[in-house]
Design a protein around this motif. Structure first.
Motif, PDB file in Angstrom:
ATOM      1  N   MET A  37      18.154 -22.707  -0.292  1.00 14.93           N
ATOM      2  CA  MET A  37      18.706 -23.338  -1.282  1.00 14.93           C
ATOM      3  C   MET A  37      19.575 -23.051  -2.125  1.00 14.93           C
ATOM      4  SD  MET A  37      15.585 -26.265  -2.919  1.00 14.93           S
ATOM      5  CE  MET A  37      15.141 -26.985  -1.434  1.00 14.93           C
ATOM      6  N   SER A  38      20.248 -23.839  -2.584  1.00 20.63           N
ATOM      7  CA  SER A  38      20.955 -24.572  -4.208  1.00 20.63           C
ATOM      8  C   SER A  38      19.925 -24.592  -4.824  1.00 20.63           C
ATOM      9  CB  SER A  38      23.128 -25.499  -4.373  1.00 20.63           C
ATOM     10  OG  SER A  38      22.382 -26.434  -3.701  1.00 20.63           O
ATOM     11  N   ALA A  39      20.571 -23.898  -6.202  1.00 24.24           N
ATOM     12  CA  ALA A  39      19.993 -24.265  -7.297  1.00 24.24           C
ATOM     13  C   ALA A  39      20.522 -26.255  -7.548  1.00 24.24           C
ATOM     14  CB  ALA A  39      20.684 -24.250  -8.593  1.00 24.24           C
ATOM     15  N   ASP A  72      13.179 -27.632 -18.802  1.00 25.14           N
ATOM     16  CA  ASP A  72      14.457 -28.586 -17.619  1.00 25.14           C
ATOM     17  C   ASP A  72      14.234 -27.538 -16.219  1.00 25.14           C
ATOM     18  OD1 ASP A  72      16.868 -29.264 -16.971  1.00 25.14           O
ATOM     19  OD2 ASP A  72      17.312 -28.783 -18.978  1.00 25.14           O
ATOM     20  N   PRO A  73      14.544 -27.908 -15.446  1.00 26.41           N
ATOM     21  CA  PRO A  73      14.579 -27.174 -13.752  1.00 26.41           C
ATOM     22  C   PRO A  73      16.081 -26.720 -14.078  1.00 26.41           C
ATOM     23  CG  PRO A  73      13.895 -28.474 -13.278  1.00 26.41           C
ATOM     24  CD  PRO A  73      14.059 -29.388 -15.028  1.00 26.41           C
ATOM     25  N   ALA A  74      16.974 -27.392 -14.831  1.00 24.87           N
ATOM     26  CA  ALA A  74      18.317 -27.006 -14.877  1.00 24.87           C
ATOM     27  C   ALA A  74      18.672 -26.023 -15.739  1.00 24.87           C
ATOM     28  CB  ALA A  74      18.967 -28.095 -14.712  1.00 24.87           C
ATOM     29  N   ALA A  75      18.223 -25.158 -16.673  1.00 27.04           N
ATOM     30  CA  ALA A  75      18.113 -24.801 -18.105  1.00 27.04           C
ATOM     31  C   ALA A  75      17.971 -23.476 -16.779  1.00 27.04           C
ATOM     32  CB  ALA A  75      17.728 -25.137 -19.250  1.00 27.04           C
ATOM     33  N   ALA A  76      18.701 -22.801 -16.376  1.00 29.83           N
ATOM     34  CA  ALA A  76      18.366 -21.270 -15.772  1.00 29.83           C
ATOM     35  C   ALA A  76      18.102 -20.224 -17.194  1.00 29.83           C
ATOM     36  CB  ALA A  76      18.838 -20.532 -14.909  1.00 29.83           C
ATOM     37  N   GLN A  77      16.484 -20.138 -17.186  1.00 31.78           N
ATOM     38  CA  GLN A  77      16.167 -18.509 -18.215  1.00 31.78           C
ATOM     39  C   GLN A  77      15.896 -17.824 -17.883  1.00 31.78           C
ATOM     40  OE1 GLN A  77      15.467 -19.233 -21.292  1.00 31.78           O
ATOM     41  NE2 GLN A  77      15.349 -21.346 -21.096  1.00 31.78           N
ATOM     42  N   ARG A 105       6.283 -20.481 -20.378  1.00 36.78           N
ATOM     43  CA  ARG A 105       7.788 -19.338 -20.422  1.00 36.78           C
ATOM     44  C   ARG A 105       8.427 -19.854 -19.486  1.00 36.78           C
ATOM     45  NH1 ARG A 105      10.033 -16.324 -24.239  1.00 36.78           N
ATOM     46  NH2 ARG A 105       8.169 -16.018 -26.012  1.00 36.78           N
ATOM     47  N   ALA A 106       7.788 -19.457 -18.250  1.00 33.68           N
ATOM     48  CA  ALA A 106       8.151 -18.777 -17.088  1.00 33.68           C
ATOM     49  C   ALA A 106       8.683 -19.926 -15.946  1.00 33.68           C
ATOM     50  CB  ALA A 106       7.885 -17.932 -16.385  1.00 33.68           C
ATOM     51  N   GLY A 107       7.866 -21.374 -16.273  1.00 29.87           N
ATOM     52  CA  GLY A 107       8.118 -22.279 -15.119  1.00 29.87           C
ATOM     53  C   GLY A 107       6.867 -21.648 -14.122  1.00 29.87           C
ATOM     54  N   THR A 108       7.057 -22.374 -13.093  1.00 24.68           N
ATOM     55  CA  THR A 108       6.207 -22.146 -11.685  1.00 24.68           C
ATOM     56  C   THR A 108       6.109 -20.226 -11.131  1.00 24.68           C
ATOM     57  OG1 THR A 108       6.534 -24.452 -11.464  1.00 24.68           O
ATOM     58  CG2 THR A 108       5.323 -22.820 -10.129  1.00 24.68           C
ATOM     59  N   ASP A 158      11.981 -20.664  -3.660  1.00 26.01           N
ATOM     60  CA  ASP A 158      11.970 -21.926  -3.800  1.00 26.01           C
ATOM     61  C   ASP A 158      11.093 -23.004  -4.375  1.00 26.01           C
ATOM     62  OD1 ASP A 158      11.959 -22.510  -1.997  1.00 26.01           O
ATOM     63  OD2 ASP A 158      14.077 -23.641  -1.143  1.00 26.01           O
ATOM     64  N   ASP A 159       9.600 -22.139  -4.522  1.00 28.54           N
ATOM     65  CA  ASP A 159       8.524 -22.623  -5.272  1.00 28.54           C
ATOM     66  C   ASP A 159       8.796 -22.798  -6.126  1.00 28.54           C
ATOM     67  OD1 ASP A 159       6.986 -23.399  -2.657  1.00 28.54           O
ATOM     68  OD2 ASP A 159       6.289 -21.642  -2.101  1.00 28.54           O
ATOM     69  N   HIS A 160       9.719 -21.018  -7.003  1.00 26.24           N
ATOM     70  CA  HIS A 160       9.488 -20.715  -8.559  1.00 26.24           C
ATOM     71  C   HIS A 160      10.317 -22.625  -9.329  1.00 26.24           C
ATOM     72  CE1 HIS A 160       8.800 -17.205  -6.631  1.00 26.24           C
ATOM     73  NE2 HIS A 160       8.377 -16.793  -8.160  1.00 26.24           N
ATOM     74  N   PHE A 161      10.367 -22.215  -9.612  1.00 26.93           N
ATOM     75  CA  PHE A 161      10.215 -23.665 -10.917  1.00 26.93           C
ATOM     76  C   PHE A 161      11.590 -23.588 -11.672  1.00 26.93           C
ATOM     77  CE2 PHE A 161      10.999 -25.951 -14.874  1.00 26.93           C
ATOM     78  CZ  PHE A 161      11.027 -27.415 -14.888  1.00 26.93           C
ATOM     79  N   ASP A 162      12.020 -22.109 -12.063  1.00 25.85           N
ATOM     80  CA  ASP A 162      13.318 -21.645 -12.161  1.00 25.85           C
ATOM     81  C   ASP A 162      14.244 -20.823 -11.751  1.00 25.85           C
ATOM     82  OD1 ASP A 162      15.550 -19.892 -14.087  1.00 25.85           O
ATOM     83  OD2 ASP A 162      14.044 -20.216 -15.741  1.00 25.85           O
ATOM     84  N   THR A 163      15.450 -21.548 -11.747  1.00 26.54           N
ATOM     85  CA  THR A 163      16.502 -21.202 -10.515  1.00 26.54           C
ATOM     86  C   THR A 163      16.921 -19.431 -10.400  1.00 26.54           C
ATOM     87  OG1 THR A 163      18.039 -22.209 -12.017  1.00 26.54           O
ATOM     88  CG2 THR A 163      16.932 -23.663 -10.706  1.00 26.54           C
ATOM     89  N   SER A 164      16.404 -19.394 -11.886  1.00 27.86           N
ATOM     90  CA  SER A 164      16.831 -17.693 -11.800  1.00 27.86           C
ATOM     91  C   SER A 164      16.095 -16.952 -11.132  1.00 27.86           C
ATOM     92  CB  SER A 164      16.789 -16.988 -12.803  1.00 27.86           C
ATOM     93  OG  SER A 164      15.213 -17.564 -13.924  1.00 27.86           O
TER      94      SER A 164
END
Length: 623
Positions: A1-3, A39-44, A123-126, A144-150
């Motif tokens: 899955m893409s970001a 914000d899921p679009a703001a990768a951390q 801090r890290a999301g899901t 991609d269950d993770h919230f953060d795309t990183s």
């Protein structure tokens, strides 16, 4: 899955769209959006705490790291060849122990699969560690269950580790940098990490129960000594001092309990749940046939049992504190001060030593006196005298009795006094500080000579009784002021027991549950506490102590509908305390007042444990 498609999917879920994701994942995504404003679009990038902060976290988790180390090494031995990394995180999500292939150190550090990484959900999301901390349940967060795309290349599987009082203390996680595509491939990983977490909990219980028995319970004898369904620590009086989290769940299922917390079971006698007394434990030790190591729940359910004696035991018999008789044991539900009173009273009960009980009005002085009386082998009669309730002109004749015709209106045959009636039993003089000075002299003579002379009679009668007295007054101050005889004071207070006020007791919730059960035995229906009621009761100062609490619960039980006590059934002053403002800057102090027990503090505030942990993190400056 893409970001981009990942961010779009999270946005749809946030708008209420149905998702193919597992429910724990969806709930975590919604927390990230609604509670943490991530914000899921703001990768951390993964966050590694500074070395000084990591040192503090590791020092606080030092004992758990030591206890769990062998279990972690065993687990890593099973999964290392599949390129798994093992993380042990504390309750705030900071990795305090780590095992991985050192040839991948740089990649693991960048991905956050490294010592000192913080995986709190805020801090890290899901992520597996964060979702596990919040839910208290094992979880798989795959790609991609993770919230953060990183983090969407990772697969992470975590299980919670609870301490012996039921508070989440750590999370065990195994992760991979790159993983198979199917989430189902992590079922084995979930089993391994959950089993290891259970074993660490058991090892922690064994380490902390050095002076206690440990009772293991299982539905099958095959796993009794390796992986029991339940492990419970018991003190020398047979009361629960701790258990594994799996033990809590097992007890709930075995006993039909509806959602209890470990905190509500700690301090309770094991005989309340099982047909078992502490003296039965030696017969359940290893070396006996499995068929003989069986116990039954109060509902008749059979369980295989294995008992482990304290290390200090000699030839299988525990070296424990003197056995506390049941009457005294049932006065405390885990409060240290009440436990100490019961232990001291148990030592005094069998001896003819005068006892003075001190404590505020309503703390249960007569209840303690009766328990001491009932703890004697042949107690005889218990005669209670409230020196403050008898009119002064009648106290003498009530205590000492009177001869025929002693005064106008006297019964023709005379009347034995309460002191004479107590012969062979226990005389309890409540509120002894209110006894007139003249009668103090006569009482002193009775105690000194062992005989009583009725009013108007010339012939003394020998008496022998156990003397227990009580007062809410400071008798020593009264002696100094000349309002109480010093020689009588020394006669009465050969031994002193002091009862704590209800507001100072740490077993308040256990006491409430006990009183509700007692009301249920009297009325045929045990009342339940509705939302907010337990918090309102805990917030009250209870100037009338246990007596006031008993009256409040009895009245509320009579007023309630459908067996559920609501705030409307409580006195107006109590109901008003049900919605206190959220404490600011004092959660640490409240935690200390709750004995450091997060579950107990959550019950007092009427919130869940995660809320308490969040407030603590905020006050400590961790979030």
């Amino acid at each position: 899955m893409s970001a981009r498609s990942h961010v779009e999917e999270i946005a749809r879920v946030a708008m209420g769209a149905r998702s193919r994701r597992d429910a724990p994942v969806v709930r975590s995504w919604l927390r990230c959006i609604n509670d943490y404003r991530l914000d899921p679009a703001a990768a951390q990038e993964a966050y590694i705490v500074p070395e000084t902060i990591l040192k503090e976290h590791r020092e606080q988790a030092e004992e758990l790291i030591r206890i769990g180390r062998s279990g972690l090494e065993r687990l890593f031995g099973h999964v290392a060849e599949q390129n798994y990394v093992l993380l042990l995180s504390d309750a705030r999500g900071v990795t305090v122990d780590f095992m991985g292939d050192p040839t991948f150190d740089n990649q693991l550090r960048r991905a956050g699969l490294y010592l000192g990484s913080e995986w709190s959900e805020s801090r890290a999301g899901t992520c597996a560690v964060g979702a596990c901390i919040v839910s208290g349940e094992p979880v798989v967060i795959h790609q991609d269950d993770h919230f953060d795309t990183s983090h969407i290349g990772l697969t992470c599987t975590a299980a919670p580790i609870f301490d012996t009082l039921g508070d989440l203390t750590a999370v065990l996680d195994i992760s991979q940098l790159r993983s198979p595509t199917a989430k189902a491939s992590q079922h084995l990983a979930l089993h391994l990490v959950s089993t290891t977490a259970r074993r660490i909990e058991l090892a922690n219980l064994m380490a902390r129960a050095r002076n206690d028995w440990v009772l293991r319970l299982a539905r099958s004898p095959d796993f009794l000594d390796v992986d029991p369904d339940c492990a419970v620590a018991l003190d020398g009086a047979g009361r629960v001092t701790g258990m594994t989290h799996g033990g809590l769940r097992a007890l709930s299922g075995f006993l039909g309990l509806d959602g209890p917390s470990t905190g509500t079971l700690v301090g309770q006698p094991i005989s309340r749940f099982l047909d078992l007394e502490v003296d039965d434990l030696p017969r359940l030790m290893r070396g006996r046939p499995d068929g003989e190591r069986v116990v039954r729940t109060r509902g008749g359910f059979a369980l295989f049992a294995s008992a482990i004696a304290p290390p200090a035991s000699f030839r299988g018999v525990p070296q424990r504190r003197p056995a506390v008789p049941r009457a005294l044991r049932e006065l405390s539900f885990g409060d240290p001060a009440m436990d100490a009173v019961a232990q001291r009273a148990a030592k005094l009960a069998a001896r003819d030593i005068p006892i003075l009980i001190q404590g505020e009005t309503g703390t249960g002085k007569e209840v303690l006196a009766r328990a001491i009386h009932d703890s004697r082998p042949n107690p005889g009669r218990f005669v209670a005298v409230n020196c403050a309730a008898i009119p002064e002109q009648l106290v003498e004749s009530e205590l000492f009795g009177y001869a025929p015709g002693a005064f106008t209106g006297a019964a023709a045959r005379g009347k034995p006094g309460l002191i004479e009636l107590a012969d062979g039993g226990t005389l309890f003089l409540d509120e002894i500080g209110d006894m007139p000075l003249l009668l103090q002299s006569r009482l002193l003579r009775v105690l000194a000579e062992g005989e009583v002379t009725p009013v108007g009679g010339g012939r003394a009668k020998p008496v022998r009784f156990r003397l227990v007295s009580a007062s809410h007054r400071g008798i020593e101050a009264m002696v100094a002021a000349g309002r109480f005889r010093e020689d009588l004071w020394y006669r009465l207070a050969a031994a002193t027991l002091k009862l704590p006020p209800l507001r100072a007791r740490t077993d308040f919730q256990g006491l409430v549950d006990h009183l509700l059960e007692r009301i249920g035995r009297e009325t045929g229906e045990t009342p339940r506490l509705g939302p907010g009621v337990r918090m309102a009761l805990a917030a009250h100062r209870w100037p009338g102590n246990v007596r006031e609490l008993v009256n409040v619960l009895k009245v509320a039980a009579a007023l309630c509908d459908d067996g559920t006590i609501t705030l409307g059934d409580l006195p107006e002053g109590l109901a008003a305390t049900a919605t206190p403002p959220e404490p600011v800057g004092d959660t640490l102090a409240l935690l200390a007042a709750a004995g450091g027990n997060v579950s107990e503090l959550a019950r007092r505030l009427g919130v869940d444990r995660s809320t308490v942990h969040r407030r603590l993190r905020r006050e400590r400056g961790d979030a």
